[in-house]
Design an enzyme around this catalytic site. Structure first.
Site, PDB file in Angstrom:
ATOM      1  N   LYS A  20       0.877  -1.168   0.000  1.00 58.86           N
ATOM      2  CA  LYS A  20       0.000   0.000   0.000  1.00 58.86           C
ATOM      3  C   LYS A  20       0.912   1.214   0.000  1.00 58.86           C
ATOM      4  O   LYS A  20       1.843   1.296   0.809  1.00 58.86           O
ATOM      5  CB  LYS A  20      -0.869  -0.027   1.258  1.00 58.86           C
ATOM      6  N   ASP A 116     -13.213   1.210  12.605  1.00 60.71           N
ATOM      7  CA  ASP A 116     -13.634   1.310  11.199  1.00 60.71           C
ATOM      8  C   ASP A 116     -14.146  -0.029  10.669  1.00 60.71           C
ATOM      9  O   ASP A 116     -13.828  -0.423   9.556  1.00 60.71           O
ATOM     10  CB  ASP A 116     -12.473   1.815  10.341  1.00 60.71           C
TER      11      ASP A 116
END
Length: 146
Positions: A20, A116
């Site tokens: 990422k 989240d």
């Protein structure tokens, strides 16, 4: 601020990893907050070792790029499967919830509050195992950053 995800092969250990990345921009205040959140994601996930949490192997910055190297999950997100119209049988739903709660319990024991949970952040391996990913807005105990 540009984010990207890709797969790669670690040539030293000979394994597939996920990478990422985020582009660094030192002159933009919003970008600085994004970079801080990116580092916090690596710190939060990096302190955790659990079969239901995507493992983080490395964090680094090179030039104008920051990166996190992590475990590659051979399946897609729960969101992708649900959006495709797939419905999980009740026993699998129970197992997914059990594994999710085990991952969150481990994170809390280690001082990480995830914050989240959603289908997009729940990866399912080819065998159906849950792997919680994306700790970008997690809160780390003893840190004021959220």
């Amino acid at each position: 601020m540009r984010r990207a995800r890709c797969g790669a092969r670690d040539p030293v250990i000979d394994r597939i990893v996920a990478i990422k990345t985020v582009t660094l921009d030192a002159h933009d205040a919003e970008a600085q907050e994004e970079i801080a959140r990116f580092k916090r994601e690596a710190q939060a996930a990096g302190r955790l070792s659990h079969p239901n949490i995507v493992a983080v192997y490395d964090y680094g910055e090179e030039g104008d790029l920051a990166y996190i190297v992590m475990e590659h999950v051979d399946g897609g997100s729960l969101e992708t499967r649900l959006d495709a119209g797939e419905r999980l049988p009740l026993p699998q739903v129970a197992r997914v919830m059990d594994e999710l709660l085990a991952a969150l319990g481990h994170a809390h024991e280690k001082g990480v509050v995830y914050r989240d949970i959603k289908p997009a952040n729940m990866m399912l391996t080819g065998s159906g195992q849950v792997k919680v990913a994306d700790f970008g807005i997690a809160r780390i105990e003893s840190s004021t950053m959220t």
